[in-house]
Design a protein around this motif. Structure first.
Motif, PDB file in Angstrom:
ATOM      1  N   ALA A  60       0.835  -1.197   0.000  1.00  0.00           N
ATOM      2  CA  ALA A  60       0.000   0.000   0.000  1.00  0.00           C
ATOM      3  C   ALA A  60       0.873   1.251   0.000  1.00  0.00           C
ATOM      4  N   ASP A  61       0.402   2.296  -0.650  1.00  0.00           N
ATOM      5  CA  ASP A  61       1.123   3.560  -0.770  1.00  0.00           C
ATOM      6  C   ASP A  61       0.380   4.611   0.046  1.00  0.00           C
ATOM      7  N   LEU A  62       0.960   4.994   1.183  1.00  0.00           N
ATOM      8  CA  LEU A  62       0.270   5.931   2.073  1.00  0.00           C
ATOM      9  C   LEU A  62       0.080   7.301   1.430  1.00  0.00           C
ATOM     10  N   ALA A  63       0.950   7.689   0.517  1.00  0.00           N
ATOM     11  CA  ALA A  63       0.765   8.967  -0.163  1.00  0.00           C
ATOM     12  C   ALA A  63      -0.498   8.927  -1.019  1.00  0.00           C
ATOM     13  N   ARG A  64      -0.686   7.839  -1.757  1.00  0.00           N
ATOM     14  CA  ARG A  64      -1.888   7.712  -2.591  1.00  0.00           C
ATOM     15  C   ARG A  64      -3.133   7.552  -1.735  1.00  0.00           C
ATOM     16  N   ILE A  65      -2.994   6.920  -0.593  1.00  0.00           N
ATOM     17  CA  ILE A  65      -4.136   6.712   0.299  1.00  0.00           C
ATOM     18  C   ILE A  65      -4.502   8.004   1.032  1.00  0.00           C
ATOM     19  N   GLY A  66      -3.535   8.904   1.192  1.00  0.00           N
ATOM     20  CA  GLY A  66      -3.802  10.187   1.819  1.00  0.00           C
ATOM     21  C   GLY A  66      -3.459  10.257   3.296  1.00  0.00           C
ATOM     22  N   LEU A  67      -2.592   9.337   3.762  1.00  0.00           N
ATOM     23  CA  LEU A  67      -2.235   9.317   5.182  1.00  0.00           C
ATOM     24  C   LEU A  67      -0.774   9.670   5.444  1.00  0.00           C
ATOM     25  N   MET A  68       0.003   9.918   4.414  1.00  0.00           N
ATOM     26  CA  MET A  68       1.445  10.061   4.611  1.00  0.00           C
ATOM     27  C   MET A  68       1.792  11.230   5.536  1.00  0.00           C
TER      28      MET A  68
END
Length: 244
Positions: free
Chosen positions: A132-140
């Motif tokens: 999973a990519d936290l930047a794409r998910i919006g949590l980074m």
């Protein structure tokens, strides 16, 4: 549960912050839809059940890639598209279609508020075997960094990935609390690397939690939600402040 000092938290992602099973179902459905439009021969030859079976075979055939779900998925797509006679140039955009849906997660109800509260107390780092990519998910923005098994070169429960995260956090292992749902990957792995551990033991659809299965060790903390962990950390920091 007793309080102890926590200078940083490492967090598992799949089945800790969001449930992974529905995400993968949606991602495989999105991939199937994309293939029907752009690679119809592949879609016809590899319906979802066959695609899943091939993905499992690829994982079994490449144990050296146990830490790299992205490469496993790419090999699966290369084989699917190649055997169907479609253009191998479609592998990358097919994976992109899958991965976009894989990063479209639905968080547990308590996760976002709890993450905000945890991040306000201590640095957070994501420590995951998944891709999973936290930047794409919006949590980074809530995390100091994200360390995946693919990038590190080894998966939990290997001590090295936990210790690498501790070094990046600038903390001794005993100062770091690892939080996750998996008994072996998260709790046992963290324990053996010298970190504190918190088992997130969410109730199933019937409202039942899992019994702890081991006699040789236990998690330092056990909660059914991340919100309960945030409550504990708030109380622990209140105690530290009063003692100071």
């Amino acid at each position: 549960m007793h309080a102890f000092p926590v200078r940083a938290i490492t967090l598992d992602l799949d089945d800790t912050i969001w449930p992974i099973a529905p995400v993968i179902v949606r991602a495989e459905t999105a991939l199937g839809d994309w293939l029907r439009e752009h690679a119809p021969r592949t879609a016809a030859r590899w319906p979802v059940a066959a695609m899943r079976a091939l993905r499992d075979r690829v994982a079994a055939e490449h144990p050296q890639l146990a830490h790299d779900f992205t490469r496993q998925r790419m090999i699966t797509l290369e084989r699917m598209i190649g055997e169907a006679g479609d253009d191998l140039a479609l592998v990358a955009p097919a994976f992109d279609a899958f991965f976009a849906a894989r990063c479209d997660v639905q968080h547990y109800d308590d996760s976002l508020d709890a993450l905000d509260r945890l991040a306000a107390r201590v640095p957070l780092a994501a420590l995951s075997n998944g891709n999973a990519d936290l930047a794409r998910i919006g949590l980074m923005h809530l995390f100091a960094f994200q360390l995946g098994a693919r990038e590190h070169g080894a998966a939990k429960p290997a001590p090295s990935i936990f210790l690498a995260a501790c070094r990046q956090l600038g903390c001794e292992p005993v100062q770091v609390l690892h939080v996750g749902d998996d008994v072996e990957m998260d709790v046992v792995g963290a324990h053996r690397a010298g970190l504190r551990s918190c088992w997130i033991n969410r109730p199933d659809e019937a409202g039942d939690t899992r019994p702890w299965p081991r006699d040789d060790l236990r998690p330092d903390l056990e909660f059914t939600t991340l919100a309960a962990l945030a409550d504990w950390l708030d109380a622990a920091h209140a105690t530290d402040t009063a003692a100071a």
